[in-house]
Scaffold this active site. Structure first.
Site, short mmCIF file in Angstrom:
data_model
loop_
_atom_site.label_atom_id
_atom_site.label_comp_id
_atom_site.label_asym_id
_atom_site.label_seq_id
_atom_site.Cartn_x
_atom_site.Cartn_y
_atom_site.Cartn_z
N ASP A 139 0.81 -4.03 -1.59
CA ASP A 139 -0.01 -2.92 -1.11
C ASP A 139 0.28 -1.74 -2.05
OD1 ASP A 139 -1.39 -1.17 0.83
OD2 ASP A 139 0.64 -0.38 1.13
N ASP A 193 3.31 -1.70 3.86
CA ASP A 193 3.95 -0.73 4.76
C ASP A 193 3.27 -0.59 6.09
OD1 ASP A 193 1.66 0.50 3.54
OD2 ASP A 193 2.39 2.40 4.31
O1 LIG Z 1 -6.24 3.54 2.99
C1 LIG Z 1 -5.95 3.74 1.81
O2 LIG Z 1 -6.66 4.42 1.04
C2 LIG Z 1 -4.68 3.17 1.25
O3 LIG Z 1 -4.65 1.85 1.33
P1 LIG Z 1 -3.38 0.89 1.06
O4 LIG Z 1 -2.27 1.32 1.97
O5 LIG Z 1 -3.99 -0.41 1.46
O6 LIG Z 1 -3.02 0.98 -0.40
#
Ligand SMILES: O=C(O)COP(=O)(O)O
Length: 253
Positions: free
Chosen positions: A23, A209
Site C-alpha cells: 500500500d 495500514d
Molecule cells: O485513499 C488514498 O488516496 C490513499 O490510498 P492508499 O492508502 O491505498 O495508498
C-alpha cells in the site's frame, strides 16, 4: 509491537514469499500534509474553515472521491440542519467522515476538481518515507522478490510521487485506485498485481495500514501484514483480520 515471532517460519519476510504488494499512503509514505493542504484549499473555495492534518489522516484510504466527500460533509450537515431545524451530530461519526454527500452532488464534483488541482500543485513537496521503507524495498528487490504498489490514490499522481520519494525503480506493477474497475477493499487490484508479477497469491504478502488493505488481502487469500502507524481510522487491525502487526517496517528487515 511485533508479532512476527509468533510465526515459526518467519525470517524477515516469509522465506517462501515471491511477491510483495505494498500500500502507499500510511504504509510507505506519509502524504498527509500535502493531502491536508489540498483539502483545505478545496474547503476554502466553499468558505469552510481549515481542518487539522490529524483529521485528514482519518479520512484517507478509500481514494480521492471519498476523501473529498468526507472533507465536505459540513455542507451536508448545514443542509440537514436547515431542514431539520438543528440536529446533534455524532462527533465520532463526524471525525470519521461518515456523513457523506453523494458523489453525484454538483458540489462534490466541483470539490473533487478543486482538490485534484490543488493536490497536483503540492507536487508531493512534504512527502516523507516512513522508517525502513527504502531499506525494505531495496532488500526485497535485491532478493529478487517481485514488488507491486497497490494504492487507492488516483493513478495520475503515482509516477511523480514515487520518483519524488525515490522509490520508483522497485515496482514491476503499479496500480492506482482508478486503474481498474474496482479499488481496495475489492480483491481485484491485488489479484491483478499477482497476475502481473506472475506470482501466486498464496506466495504473496500484502503490507498495508488500513481496513481496505486487510479486507482486500483476505478476499484475495493473501497473507496481510498491517503496520500500526498509518491511517487506519482507529480501527482494530487484528480484529479486521490482519495476520501480523508491526509497528515499523524496520521490523521486517
Ligand atoms: O485513499 C488514498 O488516496 C490513499 O490510498 P492508499 O492508502 O491505498 O495508498
Amino acid at each position: 509491537m511485533c508479532t512476527k515471532q509468533q510465526h515459526p517460519a518467519w525470517q524477515g519476510i516469509h522465506p517462501s514469499t515471491s511477491g510483495v504488494l505494498f500500500d502507499l499512503d500510511g504504509t510507505l509514505i506519509d502524504s498527509a500534509l500535502d493531502l491536508a493542504t489540498a483539502v483545505n484549499h478545496m474547503r476554502a473555495t466553499f468558505d469552510l474553515p481549515a481542518v487539522e492534518v490529524a483529521q485528514v489522516r482519518l479520512w484517507v484510504g478509500e481514494g480521492a472521491w471519498i476523501l473529498v466527500q468526507r472533507a465536505l460533509q459540513d455542507l451536508y450537515l448545514h443542509q440537514l440542519d436547515n431542514l431539520l431545524n438543528s440536529q446533534v451530530w455524532d462527533t465520532n461519526k463526524l471525525a470519521q467522515g461518515e456523513y457523506l454527500l453523494p458523489r453525484d452532488d454538483a458540489r462534490i464534483q466541483t470539490g473533487y476538481q478543486a482538490f485534484i488541482q490543488a493536490y497536483q500543485e503540492t507536487k508531493g513537496k512534504h512527502v516523507r518515507l516512513y522508517p525502513g521503507a527504502q531499506a525494505l524495498l531495496q532488500q526485497l528487490y535485491k532478493l529478487d522478490i517481485k514488488l507491486a504498489l497497490v494504492t487507492n490514490k488516483p493513478e495520475r499522481f503515482l509516477a511523480s510521487l514515487l520518483a519524488q520519494a525515490q522509490i520508483d525503480t522497485y515496482f514491476t506493477c503499479v496500480l492506482g485506485g482508478d486503474t481498474l474497475a474496482q479499488g481496495k477493499p475489492h480483491p481485484l487490484p491485488l489479484l491483478t498485481a499477482c497476475e502481473r508479477l506472475q506470482v501466486e497469491p498464496q506466495k504473496s504478502l500484502m503490507i498495508g495500514d488500513s481496513r481496505q488493505d486487510i479486507l482486500a488481502a483476505r478476499a484475495a487469500s493473501i497473507t496481510c501484514v498491517a503496520v500500526t502507524y498509518g491511517y487506519h481510522q482507529n480501527q482494530d487491525l487484528r480484529a479486521l483480520g490482519a495476520d501480523y502487526l508491526v509497528d515499523s517496517l524496520t521490523q521486517l528487515l
